[in-house]
Scaffold this motif. Structure first.
Motif, PDB file in Angstrom:
ATOM      1  N   GLU A 180       7.980  12.751  -7.656  1.00 24.35           N
ATOM      2  CA  GLU A 180       8.607  11.427  -7.702  1.00 24.35           C
ATOM      3  C   GLU A 180       7.576  10.321  -7.518  1.00 24.35           C
ATOM      4  OE1 GLU A 180      11.489   8.466  -7.870  1.00 24.35           O
ATOM      5  OE2 GLU A 180      11.715  10.590  -8.329  1.00 24.35           O
ATOM      6  N   TRP A 181       6.650  10.517  -6.593  1.00 20.87           N
ATOM      7  CA  TRP A 181       5.664   9.464  -6.333  1.00 20.87           C
ATOM      8  C   TRP A 181       4.688   9.306  -7.500  1.00 20.87           C
ATOM      9  CZ3 TRP A 181       5.052   5.239  -3.974  1.00 20.87           C
ATOM     10  CH2 TRP A 181       3.792   4.683  -3.801  1.00 20.87           C
ATOM     11  N   ASP A 189       3.954  -0.253 -13.627  1.00 18.44           N
ATOM     12  CA  ASP A 189       2.633  -0.692 -14.077  1.00 18.44           C
ATOM     13  C   ASP A 189       2.318  -2.133 -13.708  1.00 18.44           C
ATOM     14  OD1 ASP A 189       4.551  -1.776 -15.664  1.00 18.44           O
ATOM     15  OD2 ASP A 189       3.740  -1.069 -17.571  1.00 18.44           O
ATOM     16  N   ALA A 190       3.234  -2.852 -13.078  1.00 20.59           N
ATOM     17  CA  ALA A 190       2.972  -4.244 -12.695  1.00 20.59           C
ATOM     18  C   ALA A 190       2.716  -4.407 -11.208  1.00 20.59           C
ATOM     19  CB  ALA A 190       4.153  -5.135 -13.102  1.00 20.59           C
ATOM     20  N   ALA A 191       2.816  -3.344 -10.420  1.00 21.89           N
ATOM     21  CA  ALA A 191       2.682  -3.437  -8.969  1.00 21.89           C
ATOM     22  C   ALA A 191       1.246  -3.156  -8.556  1.00 21.89           C
ATOM     23  CB  ALA A 191       3.619  -2.443  -8.287  1.00 21.89           C
ATOM     24  N   ASP A 192       0.774  -3.897  -7.543  1.00 25.84           N
ATOM     25  CA  ASP A 192      -0.546  -3.634  -6.983  1.00 25.84           C
ATOM     26  C   ASP A 192      -0.404  -2.649  -5.819  1.00 25.84           C
ATOM     27  OD1 ASP A 192       0.827  -5.269  -5.290  1.00 25.84           O
ATOM     28  OD2 ASP A 192      -0.736  -6.786  -5.097  1.00 25.84           O
ATOM     29  N   ARG A 193      -1.508  -2.412  -5.102  1.00 27.38           N
ATOM     30  CA  ARG A 193      -1.488  -1.407  -4.041  1.00 27.38           C
ATOM     31  C   ARG A 193      -0.570  -1.818  -2.894  1.00 27.38           C
ATOM     32  NH1 ARG A 193      -4.577  -0.107   0.663  1.00 27.38           N
ATOM     33  NH2 ARG A 193      -4.655   2.138   1.000  1.00 27.38           N
ATOM     34  N   GLN A 194      -0.597  -3.076  -2.508  1.00 30.98           N
ATOM     35  CA  GLN A 194       0.264  -3.526  -1.411  1.00 30.98           C
ATOM     36  C   GLN A 194       1.742  -3.387  -1.770  1.00 30.98           C
ATOM     37  OE1 GLN A 194      -0.930  -4.219   1.542  1.00 30.98           O
ATOM     38  NE2 GLN A 194      -3.040  -3.935   0.809  1.00 30.98           N
ATOM     39  N   MET A 196       3.032  -1.233  -3.913  1.00 32.28           N
ATOM     40  CA  MET A 196       3.363   0.185  -3.941  1.00 32.28           C
ATOM     41  C   MET A 196       3.446   0.778  -2.542  1.00 32.28           C
ATOM     42  SD  MET A 196       3.987   1.044  -7.012  1.00 32.28           S
ATOM     43  CE  MET A 196       3.983   2.816  -6.875  1.00 32.28           C
ATOM     44  N   LEU A 197       2.628   0.276  -1.613  1.00 33.42           N
ATOM     45  CA  LEU A 197       2.741   0.732  -0.229  1.00 33.42           C
ATOM     46  C   LEU A 197       4.084   0.327   0.377  1.00 33.42           C
ATOM     47  CD1 LEU A 197      -0.830   0.084   1.217  1.00 33.42           C
ATOM     48  CD2 LEU A 197       0.258   2.270   0.751  1.00 33.42           C
ATOM     49  N   ASP A 272      -2.540  10.465   1.837  1.00 33.03           N
ATOM     50  CA  ASP A 272      -3.971  10.771   1.789  1.00 33.03           C
ATOM     51  C   ASP A 272      -4.537  10.642   0.385  1.00 33.03           C
ATOM     52  OD1 ASP A 272      -4.260  11.151   4.447  1.00 33.03           O
ATOM     53  OD2 ASP A 272      -4.063  13.334   4.402  1.00 33.03           O
ATOM     54  N   LEU A 273      -3.700  10.706  -0.638  1.00 33.51           N
ATOM     55  CA  LEU A 273      -4.193  10.622  -2.010  1.00 33.51           C
ATOM     56  C   LEU A 273      -4.628   9.208  -2.393  1.00 33.51           C
ATOM     57  CD1 LEU A 273      -1.539  12.854  -3.789  1.00 33.51           C
ATOM     58  CD2 LEU A 273      -3.830  13.498  -3.052  1.00 33.51           C
ATOM     59  N   PHE A 274      -4.078   8.183  -1.722  1.00 32.61           N
ATOM     60  CA  PHE A 274      -4.435   6.806  -2.070  1.00 32.61           C
ATOM     61  C   PHE A 274      -4.660   5.993  -0.801  1.00 32.61           C
ATOM     62  CE2 PHE A 274       0.104   7.339  -1.926  1.00 32.61           C
ATOM     63  CZ  PHE A 274       0.577   6.266  -1.213  1.00 32.61           C
ATOM     64  N   SER A 275      -5.326   6.605   0.177  1.00 35.52           N
ATOM     65  CA  SER A 275      -5.506   5.930   1.461  1.00 35.52           C
ATOM     66  C   SER A 275      -6.473   4.765   1.373  1.00 35.52           C
ATOM     67  CB  SER A 275      -5.993   6.939   2.511  1.00 35.52           C
ATOM     68  OG  SER A 275      -7.194   7.544   2.047  1.00 35.52           O
ATOM     69  N   THR A 276      -7.420   4.821   0.443  1.00 31.91           N
ATOM     70  CA  THR A 276      -8.374   3.723   0.276  1.00 31.91           C
ATOM     71  C   THR A 276      -8.136   3.027  -1.056  1.00 31.91           C
ATOM     72  OG1 THR A 276     -10.015   5.167  -0.749  1.00 31.91           O
ATOM     73  CG2 THR A 276     -10.075   4.966   1.650  1.00 31.91           C
ATOM     74  N   ASP A 277      -8.697   1.829  -1.173  1.00 28.68           N
ATOM     75  CA  ASP A 277      -8.552   1.076  -2.432  1.00 28.68           C
ATOM     76  C   ASP A 277      -9.194   1.818  -3.593  1.00 28.68           C
ATOM     77  OD1 ASP A 277      -7.235  -0.911  -1.097  1.00 28.68           O
ATOM     78  OD2 ASP A 277      -9.029  -2.119  -0.749  1.00 28.68           O
TER      79      ASP A 277
END
Length: 409
Positions: A180-181, A189-194, A196-197, A272-277
């Motif tokens: 799902e994630w 495709d329009a969302a940034d990391r913040q 999506m968090l 853990d897969l996207f913990s950093t930028d």
């Protein structure tokens, strides 16, 4: 990977919260392929389980009314919102999807059989990749590097879960949440990391609210988490009904505290897969903004190059004629064999056909590459009517020059 200090801190806070409420996690053993000795439950364990279930039901009844209201208030009117997905017409989005490379299947399987999940530590890599591809529904992992990376990462998550003694139904729920994630990262495709968090936090909170009511770990469908809009879910409702009729993932024999512990670990596995930028941007660029195909209309000469003609080798006759002496000037005699004449005729005929095909292909290329081919729509007579050619200058009359000769004396 994130620091283990954060995971240890969350585990310690959860242990403190459960110890203050008097709850203890006691799992019911699930059948597995490896035979194990199952000890009998003592009376103290049964009493502790009944006490834990009673407290969980009491907490769930108090929070049920408030949680339902919060979910209804936070539900957006239009999903996905413009902050998550770009607003594009369906036709343009279909063209973009057809021009991009394949990374993930369109829809993952939801009919996961927990008993089919392999033991990662005791299975060969090629074998468990094939098994996971069959479970999830990846058909192109042998030619698509995106699908292979997805299966390899899923195997690492399952290895970590099996080392921490997750039972098979919980591993199946982990697979569903990971699928799902990944589809959300590809779909939004329009969302940034913040953004999506924030979305990931809302998803996990909805799963925690479900645990407070039902006392078992939910699937994304049970928690009300979808990456597609309601209209798209209605279109694919037929396939989902068929899948759910075969197998239904449940978490049998789990108490409230066990579900919370497992949910906390699943959160850390996926985070853990996207913990950093850098990790997030890398995964996002691979699965969301994939490179496009560029179709190049190559010329006809490149698509069909000319054939190379080799002279025919004349087989020597048995009776070799005597060599004629060369001319004194050293000129060779021109070949006048029938094979050579046939080769020249074939070459001339083929070159003529080649020129005709090139002319026809050139006309077709001009028709495709020009919006309004005026060269074929109008002739020189039409242009001469509006822009007549200049009148030619009159030719000067020839002047006869008479030479004066000397007179006779």
């Amino acid at each position: 990977m994130t620091s283990h200090k954060i995971e240890d801190l969350h585990t310690a806070l959860l242990d403190k919260l459960l110890s203050e409420s008097g709850l203890e996690c006691q799992r019911s053993l699930v059948e597995s392929e490896i035979s194990e000795i199952v000890p009998e439950e003592t009376e103290e364990q049964v009493a502790a389980e009944e006490k834990a279930e009673g407290l969980a039901e009491a907490l769930g009844e108090e929070e049920a009314a408030t949680t339902v209201e919060e979910i209804e208030e936070q539900k957006p009117l239009i999903f996905p919102t413009p902050s998550l997905r770009r607003v594009l017409p369906d036709r343009i989005r279909q063209i973009e999807e057809s021009n991009r490379i394949h990374v993930l299947p369109k829809v993952f399987n939801t009919n996961i059989d927990p008993q089919a999940i392999p033991k990662i530590a005791y299975t060969a890599p090629q074998k468990y990749i094939d098994i996971l591809a069959e479970i999830v529904g990846c058909r192109k992992y042998k030619s698509s590097l995106g699908e292979f990376w997805f299966l390899d990462t899923l195997a690492n998550l399952l290895r970590r879960a099996q080392n921490e003694e997750f039972d098979r139904p919980t591993q199946a729920v982990l697979i569903l949440w990971f699928c799902e994630w990944m589809k959300e990262m590809q779909h939004f495709d329009a969302a940034d990391r913040q953004r999506m968090l924030r979305r990931f936090k809302d998803n996990m909170l909805s799963a925690a609210r479900f645990i407070a009511v039902a006392n078992h770990l939910p699937t994304p469908d049970e928690a009300g988490v979808y990456y597609m809009s309601e209209e798209e879910r209605v279109k694919s409702a037929v396939s989902s009904v068929v899948n759910e009729s075969k197998h239904f993932v449940t978490f049998e024999g789990a108490a409230y505290e066990c579900s919370l512990r497992d949910l906390t670990k699943i959160i850390h596995y996926i985070f853990d897969l996207f913990s950093t930028d850098y990790q997030y941007n890398l995964v996002r660029s691979v699965f969301t903004f994939t490179p496009e195909y560029f179709l190049i209309d190559s010329p006809y000469q490149i698509q069909r190059p000319k054939r190379i003609y080799a002279p025919l080798k004349i087989k020597p006759k048995k009776d070799k004629p005597k060599k004629e002496p060369k001319d004194k000037k050293g000129k060779k005699k021109e070949p006048d064999t029938e094979e050579y004449i046939a080769l020249m005729e074939l070459k001339a005929r083929d070159e003529k056909e080649q020129e005709e095909m090139e002319l026809k292909d050139m006309e077709d290329y001009n028709l495709r590459s020009h919006i309004l081919p005026l060269g074929f729509a109008a002739t020189d007579e039409l242009f001469d009517k509006y822009w007549p050619p200049p009148t030619p200058e009159p030719e000067p009359e020839p002047v006869v020059v008479v030479k004066k000769g000397k007179g006779k004396k």
